[in-house]
Design an enzyme around this catalytic site. Structure first.
Site, PDB file in Angstrom:
ATOM      1  N   THR A  27       6.190  -1.771   4.092  1.00 29.54           N
ATOM      2  CA  THR A  27       6.481  -2.505   5.323  1.00 29.54           C
ATOM      3  C   THR A  27       7.935  -2.938   5.391  1.00 29.54           C
ATOM      4  OG1 THR A  27       4.208  -3.342   5.366  1.00 29.54           O
ATOM      5  CG2 THR A  27       5.828  -4.475   6.746  1.00 29.54           C
ATOM      6  N   ASP A  48       6.792  -1.244  -7.618  1.00 36.31           N
ATOM      7  CA  ASP A  48       6.834  -2.675  -7.317  1.00 36.31           C
ATOM      8  C   ASP A  48       5.896  -3.451  -8.232  1.00 36.31           C
ATOM      9  OD1 ASP A  48       4.629  -1.419  -6.117  1.00 36.31           O
ATOM     10  OD2 ASP A  48       4.615  -2.752  -4.382  1.00 36.31           O
TER      11      ASP A  48
END
Length: 252
Positions: free
Chosen positions: A11, A106
């Site tokens: 995102t 991540d």
């Protein structure tokens, strides 16, 4: 001399300017899909690269296409671009997983950030496009974790596949049930995810017979903090802290 590290998420993409003491001094964010367009990419990086920075830039990325576009663009400007899974991160943390290429960069960065800054058995919960739970021991062993649907993704999909349910902005003052559509949806998402998160924490804790420091990060971290049984802390820079540690150990 300062340097840059970044996290390319599904995102949002976040890039941080780091000083010689390896502290964050400035952050820049952009919607990731915009970086596929040269216009937006140039505007975004021009305001970042006006600072004097080291030519080595380290990213965590879960969007390979965007990473390749960024790498190509910045390489033309004589920057050397690295993705953390291409480095020897096993020098920093032991990855007790089946296949490292199937673990999001991540998530690895979150685990390393927790290990570096909290020196404890940690469970990092990241409210991103997916809601992820990652386990790191105080001995520096990443044990994997859990992936659940993200809150926003679930809200958007409910809107997409129903005729009448609206896009919802969650409110923290949820009632146990609603007398109109928005209140009913708000209650469903707040209490539904509260139950999901608390149950996963409980399952991990009981299965591993270990108590964990709970670290929340991502968009809904602050909202859900008060709904968790364990007393969590919110650290919105945990991913960047992990990437910074990798930079310090393997690229400096």
């Amino acid at each position: 001399m300062t340097f840059l590290v970044g996290d390319i998420g599904n995102t949002l993409t976040k890039i941080c300017l780091i000083n010689f003491n390896f502290k964050i001094i400035k952050s820049f964010s952009i919607e990731t899909n915009k970086l596929n367009k040269t216009k937006y990419q140039n505007i975004f990086f021009n305001k970042i690269l006006k600072y004097k920075v080291n030519k080595k830039i380290l990213f965590s990325s879960v969007v390979p296409l965007i990473y390749k576009v960024i790498k190509k663009n910045l390489s033309k400007k004589n920057y050397k671009i690295f993705e953390l899974k291409n480095l020897k991160i096993n020098k920093i943390v032991t990855l007790n997983v089946n296949k490292i290429n199937q673990v999001g960069s991540d998530r690895i960065a979150n685990a390393i950030g927790a290990y570096e800054y909290y020196k404890n058995n940690c469970l990092v919960i990241d409210f991103g496009t997916a809601t992820t739970f990652d386990i790191i021991s105080k001995k520096g062993i990443y044990e994997g974790g859990v992936i659940a649907p993200g809150v926003n993704l679930s809200i958007m999909n409910l809107n997409k596949f129903t005729a009448s349910l609206p896009i919802l902005k969650l409110r923290s003052n949820a009632k146990s049930y609603g007398k109109n559509t928005k209140d009913a949806l708000n209650a469903g998402f707040i209490w539904g995810y509260q139950g999901l998160i608390n149950n996963i924490i409980k399952k991990i804790t009981l299965t591993r017979k270990t108590n964990y420091k709970i670290i929340l990060t991502g968009g809904y971290a602050s909202l859900f903090k008060k709904y968790l049984i364990n007393k969590p802390i919110v650290d919105q820079n945990i991913t960047i802290k992990g990437i910074t540690r990798i930079y310090k150990e393997l690229l400096e």
